[in-house]
Scaffold this motif. Structure first.
Motif, mmCIF file in Angstrom:
data_model
loop_
_atom_site.group_PDB
_atom_site.id
_atom_site.type_symbol
_atom_site.label_atom_id
_atom_site.label_comp_id
_atom_site.label_asym_id
_atom_site.label_seq_id
_atom_site.Cartn_x
_atom_site.Cartn_y
_atom_site.Cartn_z
ATOM 1 N N ASP A 135 0.755 -1.403 -0.005
ATOM 2 C CA ASP A 135 0.051 -0.003 0.022
ATOM 3 C C ASP A 135 0.738 1.349 -0.201
ATOM 4 O OD1 ASP A 135 1.044 -0.007 2.670
ATOM 5 O OD2 ASP A 135 -0.890 -0.225 3.613
ATOM 6 N N GLY A 136 2.171 1.135 -0.187
ATOM 7 C CA GLY A 136 3.140 2.170 -0.321
ATOM 8 C C GLY A 136 3.817 2.270 0.977
ATOM 9 N N LYS A 137 3.402 1.616 2.329
ATOM 10 C CA LYS A 137 4.033 1.816 3.598
ATOM 11 C C LYS A 137 4.298 0.601 3.774
ATOM 12 C CE LYS A 137 0.847 5.701 4.633
ATOM 13 N NZ LYS A 137 -0.243 6.134 5.665
ATOM 14 N N LYS A 138 3.699 -0.565 3.517
ATOM 15 C CA LYS A 138 4.055 -1.613 4.134
ATOM 16 C C LYS A 138 3.650 -2.773 3.456
ATOM 17 C CE LYS A 138 3.477 -4.524 8.366
ATOM 18 N NZ LYS A 138 4.632 -4.626 8.633
ATOM 19 N N ILE A 139 4.399 -3.947 3.286
ATOM 20 C CA ILE A 139 4.295 -5.246 2.286
ATOM 21 C C ILE A 139 3.399 -6.203 3.105
ATOM 22 C CG2 ILE A 139 5.240 -7.132 0.919
ATOM 23 C CD1 ILE A 139 7.333 -5.011 -0.016
ATOM 24 N N LYS A 140 2.457 -7.002 2.460
ATOM 25 C CA LYS A 140 1.813 -8.154 3.553
ATOM 26 C C LYS A 140 1.943 -9.316 2.612
ATOM 27 C CE LYS A 140 -1.250 -4.850 6.029
ATOM 28 N NZ LYS A 140 -2.623 -4.455 6.141
ATOM 29 N N THR A 141 1.939 -10.142 3.171
ATOM 30 C CA THR A 141 2.180 -11.550 2.237
ATOM 31 C C THR A 141 1.100 -12.621 3.023
ATOM 32 O OG1 THR A 141 4.265 -11.041 1.808
ATOM 33 C CG2 THR A 141 3.850 -13.306 1.618
ATOM 34 N N ILE A 142 0.613 -13.304 2.105
ATOM 35 C CA ILE A 142 -0.082 -14.645 2.519
ATOM 36 C C ILE A 142 0.038 -15.564 1.486
ATOM 37 C CG2 ILE A 142 -2.418 -15.585 2.572
ATOM 38 C CD1 ILE A 142 -3.574 -12.926 3.611
ATOM 39 N N LYS A 143 0.705 -16.857 2.023
ATOM 40 C CA LYS A 143 0.921 -18.108 1.200
ATOM 41 C C LYS A 143 0.564 -19.299 1.956
ATOM 42 C CE LYS A 143 5.763 -17.623 2.390
ATOM 43 N NZ LYS A 143 7.218 -17.289 1.836
ATOM 44 N N ASN A 144 0.288 -20.288 1.360
ATOM 45 C CA ASN A 144 0.243 -21.613 1.906
ATOM 46 C C ASN A 144 0.308 -22.657 0.917
ATOM 47 O OD1 ASN A 144 -0.363 -23.340 4.074
ATOM 48 N ND2 ASN A 144 -2.070 -22.226 4.814
ATOM 49 N N HIS A 145 0.314 -23.923 1.537
ATOM 50 C CA HIS A 145 0.147 -24.952 0.415
ATOM 51 C C HIS A 145 -1.122 -25.023 -0.036
ATOM 52 C CE1 HIS A 145 3.852 -26.838 1.359
ATOM 53 N NE2 HIS A 145 3.830 -26.968 2.597
ATOM 54 N N GLY A 146 -1.278 -25.647 -1.350
ATOM 55 C CA GLY A 146 -2.577 -25.826 -1.911
ATOM 56 C C GLY A 146 -2.828 -25.254 -3.213
ATOM 57 N N LEU A 147 -4.159 -25.219 -3.756
ATOM 58 C CA LEU A 147 -4.464 -24.369 -4.836
ATOM 59 C C LEU A 147 -5.026 -23.058 -4.634
ATOM 60 C CD1 LEU A 147 -6.889 -27.335 -6.477
ATOM 61 C CD2 LEU A 147 -4.379 -26.744 -6.790
ATOM 62 N N VAL A 148 -4.750 -22.241 -5.567
ATOM 63 C CA VAL A 148 -5.164 -20.694 -5.323
ATOM 64 C C VAL A 148 -6.754 -20.498 -4.327
ATOM 65 C CG1 VAL A 148 -5.739 -18.489 -6.520
ATOM 66 C CG2 VAL A 148 -4.043 -20.116 -7.176
ATOM 67 N N THR A 149 -7.638 -21.295 -4.935
ATOM 68 C CA THR A 149 -8.998 -21.293 -4.201
ATOM 69 C C THR A 149 -9.080 -21.640 -3.045
ATOM 70 O OG1 THR A 149 -9.362 -23.271 -5.293
ATOM 71 C CG2 THR A 149 -10.295 -21.099 -6.569
ATOM 72 N N SER A 150 -8.084 -22.677 -2.483
ATOM 73 C CA SER A 150 -7.760 -22.883 -1.183
ATOM 74 C C SER A 150 -6.821 -21.986 -0.341
ATOM 75 C CB SER A 150 -7.422 -24.472 -0.981
ATOM 76 O OG SER A 150 -6.096 -24.484 -1.322
ATOM 77 N N VAL A 151 -6.109 -21.427 -0.759
ATOM 78 C CA VAL A 151 -5.233 -20.590 -0.119
ATOM 79 C C VAL A 151 -5.972 -19.220 0.126
ATOM 80 C CG1 VAL A 151 -3.006 -19.089 -0.066
ATOM 81 C CG2 VAL A 151 -3.173 -21.498 -0.802
ATOM 82 N N PHE A 152 -6.668 -18.643 -0.774
ATOM 83 C CA PHE A 152 -7.311 -17.381 -0.465
ATOM 84 C C PHE A 152 -8.819 -17.496 -0.657
ATOM 85 C CE2 PHE A 152 -3.439 -16.839 -2.889
ATOM 86 C CZ PHE A 152 -2.624 -15.797 -2.193
ATOM 87 N N ASP A 153 -9.393 -16.451 0.099
ATOM 88 C CA ASP A 153 -10.918 -16.137 0.467
ATOM 89 C C ASP A 153 -11.075 -14.761 0.526
ATOM 90 O OD1 ASP A 153 -10.395 -15.662 2.891
ATOM 91 O OD2 ASP A 153 -10.971 -17.649 3.665
ATOM 92 N N GLU A 154 -12.100 -14.260 0.372
ATOM 93 C CA GLU A 154 -12.580 -12.771 0.348
ATOM 94 C C GLU A 154 -12.013 -12.199 1.823
ATOM 95 O OE1 GLU A 154 -14.083 -10.359 -1.495
ATOM 96 O OE2 GLU A 154 -14.664 -11.728 -3.247
ATOM 97 N N GLU A 155 -11.964 -12.878 2.779
ATOM 98 C CA GLU A 155 -11.336 -12.544 4.152
ATOM 99 C C GLU A 155 -9.941 -12.274 4.174
ATOM 100 O OE1 GLU A 155 -11.205 -13.537 8.588
ATOM 101 O OE2 GLU A 155 -12.733 -14.565 7.282
#
Length: 455
Positions: free
Chosen positions: A44-64
């Protein structure tokens, strides 16, 4: 397709609202390039945030969790291990804090001098958390004496060899680099934002652009660095002299048929491969069937050229994972039967031509022949729309060792006997190049077929 592991997918999005969501959809469209892990970093210009995990894209990420990745810039990665081990520490993006701030990087490819560089870095006090080639770049950048990140990245890049499509994300900028040989595909696209401004996207395949309504602009050039920063058009620097050797196997198997790779549409090339195969190898048969999904376009071309009817004689269950994931021969054979099922009414009593893109170990091909014979096929003729695979790849594809490649240790006649087919034919290397409409001056990397390595 018989037992190749794929390389990864990378994406970078800049100057776009909900950049992480665009990266998510792009990764979803490139899921075929890696199913082991998925991850996204956003800024966002100030901080980098990261989310990663095992599995397919749809199982790693959701709206939340996508809401947590706010910002106008993002990088993402789908992993299939070509280097490193199967652990979360080897998932990407790789995030680091260093003296200039924060940075996240995604990488598709393999560094051929990785072990040499890692050893030197460890001798000089570096501590590694993963087995990935990518972490080497982080250390080289952190140790560089250059004053700005751009120069540090260039300094690091000039020390590595091999194949790489890289996207670096700082808090305010994005840097994109492709190796001088251009082994792996890497495309640049443009996005029209709702407020009228222009955003940009880079991805391993152009099919990623379609889902996010991006316009294909061009390929990132071999040896090129693109710099993205706020309120400026992308800046291009040619940091290495280009020596293009794009991977010919992208057309055979890896890329999605709807992608444009190295300037050519994959579907069109694969169909021409089938046409060339029919011209080279004429077989008396009743039907032509593809091994789904990678053999479909070539089978259509073969059918049209040979005038032998095309039928979808084998149906694929798309909810079964790829057969090479299973470690034992017994489990691989079982998964072939779970994944592929014949339509007996089409096959029984027929002389069948089966079109597949390649044979690696031979396990899947033998199972397919057995499945068709079990469905009542009178004859089974296996036709491969590429030359025999005789050498492993060191540029981002996790192929078996040479001794595990069936074409490296058996003749065509021996392979035919092993897979229990009535006949086995391959497209010639000349025929493959003819399908690409390239002459002797077009320097594709074809080491998997001829054993001649570029690096």
């Amino acid at each position: 397709m018989d037992s190749f592991k794929e390389e990864c997918a990378v994406v970078g999005v800049y100057n776009c609202q909900n950049a992480a969501k665009l990266a998510y959809y792009s990764l979803f469209s490139m899921q075929h390039r890696g199913q082991e892990a998925s991850g996204i970093s956003s800024s966002d210009g100030k901080k980098i945030k990261t989310i990663k995990n095992h599995g397919l894209v749809t199982s790693v990420f959701d709206e939340e969790n996508l809401k947590k990745l706010s910002g106008y810039a993002a990088v993402g990665h789908n992993r299939y291990s070509t280097a490193g081990e199967d652990s979360m520490l080897d998932a990407q993006p790789v995030f680091a804090r260093y003296d200039l701030g924060e940075m996240s990087v995604v990488h598709n490819g393999n560094l051929t001098n990785a072990q040499e560089l890692r050893k030197k870095l460890i001798e000089n006090g570096a501590i590694f958390q993963s087995f990935m080639d990518t972490e080497i770049l982080i250390h080289l950048i952190a140790k560089s004496e250059k004053k700005c990140l751009q120069d540090r990245i260039i300094d690091a890049i000039l020390q590595v060899q091999g194949a790489y499509s890289l996207v670096f994300l700082s808090r305010s900028k994005m840097f994109v680099i492709r190796d001088a040989n251009g082994f792996r595909p890497f495309s640049l696209g443009k996005i029209q934002n709702d407020d009228g401004s222009v955003g940009y996207i880079v991805a391993s395949e152009s099919c990623a652009f379609d889902l996010v309504n991006a316009q294909y602009v061009r390929d990132v050039q071999p040896g090129e660095m693109l710099i993205f920063e706020a309120n400026k058009p992308p800046q291009s620097l040619q940091i290495m002299s280009p020596t293009p050797h794009p991977c010919i196997f992208e057309y055979v198997y890896f890329a999605r048929p709807d992608s444009k790779v190295f300037g050519r549409t994959v579907y069109d090339v694969r169909k021409k491969m089938g046409i060339e195969l029919a011209r080279e190898k004429s077989i008396d048969a009743d039907i032509v069937i593809p091994v789904p999904d990678s053999g479909v376009a070539a089978a259509l071309g073969y059918s049209q050229e040979s005038k032998i009817p095309f039928e979808l004689g084998i149906i694929r269950n798309h909810y079964i994972g790829r057969t090479f994931i299973e470690p034992t021969q017994t489990m691989r054979e079982l998964k072939v039967r779970l994944k592929l099922n014949p339509i007996r009414e089409l096959i029984e009593g027929k002389k069948v031509i089966v079109i597949d893109d390649s044979i690696v170990r031979g396990t899947t091909s033998r199972q397919i022949v057995r499945i068709l014979r079990g469905a009542g096929a009178k004859e089974v003729h296996m036709c491969i729309s590429s030359p025999p695979t005789i050498s492993p790849c060191y540029y981002g594809v996790d192929t078996p060792n040479k001794e595990d490649l069936i074409s490296a240790r058996m003749s065509v006649e021996q392979i035919c006997e092993y897979i229990e087919a009535d006949s086995l034919v391959y497209l010639s290397l000349q025929g493959l190049r003819q399908s690409l409409e390239c002459g002797q001056s077009d320097s594709f990397c074809q080491a998997c077929f001829d054993g001649k390595y570029v690096v």
